[in-house]
Design an enzyme around this catalytic site. Structure first.
Site, PDB file in Angstrom:
ATOM      1  N   ARG A  14       0.862  -1.188   0.000  1.00  0.00           N
ATOM      2  CA  ARG A  14       0.000   0.000   0.000  1.00  0.00           C
ATOM      3  C   ARG A  14       0.893   1.230   0.000  1.00  0.00           C
ATOM      4  O   ARG A  14       1.939   1.271   0.669  1.00  0.00           O
ATOM      5  CB  ARG A  14      -0.908   0.033   1.221  1.00  0.00           C
ATOM      6  CG  ARG A  14      -1.919   1.185   1.135  1.00  0.00           C
ATOM      7  CD  ARG A  14      -2.788   1.328   2.364  1.00  0.00           C
ATOM      8  NE  ARG A  14      -3.748   2.413   2.180  1.00  0.00           N
ATOM      9  CZ  ARG A  14      -4.512   2.916   3.143  1.00  0.00           C
ATOM     10  NH1 ARG A  14      -4.434   2.428   4.372  1.00  0.00           N
ATOM     11  NH2 ARG A  14      -5.352   3.901   2.891  1.00  0.00           N
ATOM     12  N   HIS A  15       0.497   2.239  -0.757  1.00  0.00           N
ATOM     13  CA  HIS A  15       1.242   3.499  -0.806  1.00  0.00           C
ATOM     14  C   HIS A  15       1.438   4.083   0.593  1.00  0.00           C
ATOM     15  O   HIS A  15       0.721   3.759   1.542  1.00  0.00           O
ATOM     16  CB  HIS A  15       0.508   4.512  -1.688  1.00  0.00           C
ATOM     17  CG  HIS A  15      -0.861   4.846  -1.186  1.00  0.00           C
ATOM     18  ND1 HIS A  15      -1.091   5.724  -0.147  1.00  0.00           N
ATOM     19  CD2 HIS A  15      -2.089   4.410  -1.565  1.00  0.00           C
ATOM     20  CE1 HIS A  15      -2.383   5.815   0.088  1.00  0.00           C
ATOM     21  NE2 HIS A  15      -3.018   5.024  -0.760  1.00  0.00           N
ATOM     22  N   ARG A  51      -0.008   9.334  -5.172  1.00  0.00           N
ATOM     23  CA  ARG A  51       0.503   8.757  -3.931  1.00  0.00           C
ATOM     24  C   ARG A  51       1.140   7.391  -4.150  1.00  0.00           C
ATOM     25  O   ARG A  51       2.057   7.010  -3.411  1.00  0.00           O
ATOM     26  CB  ARG A  51      -0.600   8.691  -2.874  1.00  0.00           C
ATOM     27  CG  ARG A  51      -1.882   7.955  -3.276  1.00  0.00           C
ATOM     28  CD  ARG A  51      -2.978   8.292  -2.276  1.00  0.00           C
ATOM     29  NE  ARG A  51      -4.235   7.594  -2.470  1.00  0.00           N
ATOM     30  CZ  ARG A  51      -5.233   8.007  -3.239  1.00  0.00           C
ATOM     31  NH1 ARG A  51      -5.099   9.135  -3.927  1.00  0.00           N
ATOM     32  NH2 ARG A  51      -6.363   7.332  -3.313  1.00  0.00           N
ATOM     33  N   GLU A 102      -7.537   3.358  -7.055  1.00  0.00           N
ATOM     34  CA  GLU A 102      -8.458   3.095  -5.951  1.00  0.00           C
ATOM     35  C   GLU A 102      -9.903   3.178  -6.446  1.00  0.00           C
ATOM     36  O   GLU A 102     -10.189   3.690  -7.538  1.00  0.00           O
ATOM     37  CB  GLU A 102      -8.196   4.113  -4.825  1.00  0.00           C
ATOM     38  CG  GLU A 102      -9.005   3.920  -3.553  1.00  0.00           C
ATOM     39  CD  GLU A 102      -8.841   2.555  -2.891  1.00  0.00           C
ATOM     40  OE1 GLU A 102      -9.294   1.559  -3.499  1.00  0.00           O
ATOM     41  OE2 GLU A 102      -8.294   2.491  -1.774  1.00  0.00           O
ATOM     42  N   HIS A 149      -3.519   0.542  -3.540  1.00  0.00           N
ATOM     43  CA  HIS A 149      -4.315   1.202  -2.509  1.00  0.00           C
ATOM     44  C   HIS A 149      -4.952   0.171  -1.578  1.00  0.00           C
ATOM     45  O   HIS A 149      -5.005  -1.019  -1.885  1.00  0.00           O
ATOM     46  CB  HIS A 149      -5.422   2.021  -3.168  1.00  0.00           C
ATOM     47  CG  HIS A 149      -4.928   2.988  -4.199  1.00  0.00           C
ATOM     48  ND1 HIS A 149      -4.608   4.290  -3.915  1.00  0.00           N
ATOM     49  CD2 HIS A 149      -4.708   2.837  -5.538  1.00  0.00           C
ATOM     50  CE1 HIS A 149      -4.205   4.910  -5.023  1.00  0.00           C
ATOM     51  NE2 HIS A 149      -4.257   4.047  -6.018  1.00  0.00           N
TER      52      HIS A 149
END
Length: 213
Positions: free
Chosen positions: A21-22, A72, A96, A164
């Site tokens: 995940r970022h 992101r 996302e 995401h």
């Protein structure tokens, strides 16, 4: 910092898929919001989280890095590409979930302005679509899984996927045979890593939500 290859979390027998995940995005310290496809850069903590994984993975061979094309994720992926000869590949299919008219709104604002829809979401989290052409989590899974599986099939070596919380949960639900309505049983913190081994017999999840120290 201990080398990631010495932790025992990675099996030398598996081709690894690293599902990350970022890092934390700008504004996350404020009131909780539905950010979905709202395009936000990383904040200082998010960049630190990405640098943590860059150092941990420095001695690990990674054949390919793919990422959601939102800022992101791409910023996280570019940090991870530092000192490597590969470039992170942006993929719109890994964005996302689209939250429609709720994008960028706080949870409080949504509860106040769409009380009925907010309750409906809680009763059917997998199928509910926010107003304004938003996606359901089932829509998200149908979009994401073909992208993930194509990349996994093409990878001859280790693959790193930067995406995401919603995207990662849909991938993990799919691999675990878990119904999408249970997605929030899987924790996905900012900057957290999931390790997935792959052999001829299929996938094996080795660890979930490994957070940066």
């Amino acid at each position: 910092m201990k080398n990631f290859l010495d932790t025992g979390l990675i099996s030398s027998l598996d081709k690894m898929i690293l599902l990350l995940r970022h890092g934390e995005p700008l504004g996350e310290a404020d009131e909780k919001r539905f950010i979905g496809q709202t395009d936000l850069p990383l904040n200082h903590m998010g960049r630190r989280q990405a640098q943590y994984w860059r150092k941990c993975l420095s001695d690990m061979s990674i054949e390919r890095i793919i990422s959601s094309d939102l800022s992101r994720c791409m910023e996280t992926a570019r940090i991870l590409c530092t000192d490597r000869s590969i470039i992170a590949e942006p993929m719109a299919g890994l964005r996302e979930i689209n939250l429609g008219d709720w994008e960028g709104m706080t949870f409080r604002q949504v509860r106040e302005n769409w009380p009925g829809a907010f309750r409906q979401r809680g009763m059917d989290i997998a199928r509910f679509r926010p107003p304004g052409d938003g996606e359901s989590f089932l829509d998200l899974q149908q979009r994401v899984i073909p992208v993930f599986e194509k990349a996994a099939d093409q990878a001859g070596g280790n693959l790193l996927v930067v995406a995401h919380a919603g995207v990662n949960r849909m991938i993990l639900c799919h691999l675990l045979g878990m119904p999408p309505q249970n997605l929030f049983r899987i924790a996905q913190d900012y900057g957290a890593m999931n390790l997935i081994g792959r052999r001829a017999g299929g996938y094996r999840i080795q660890t979930l939500n490994l957070r940066p120290a």
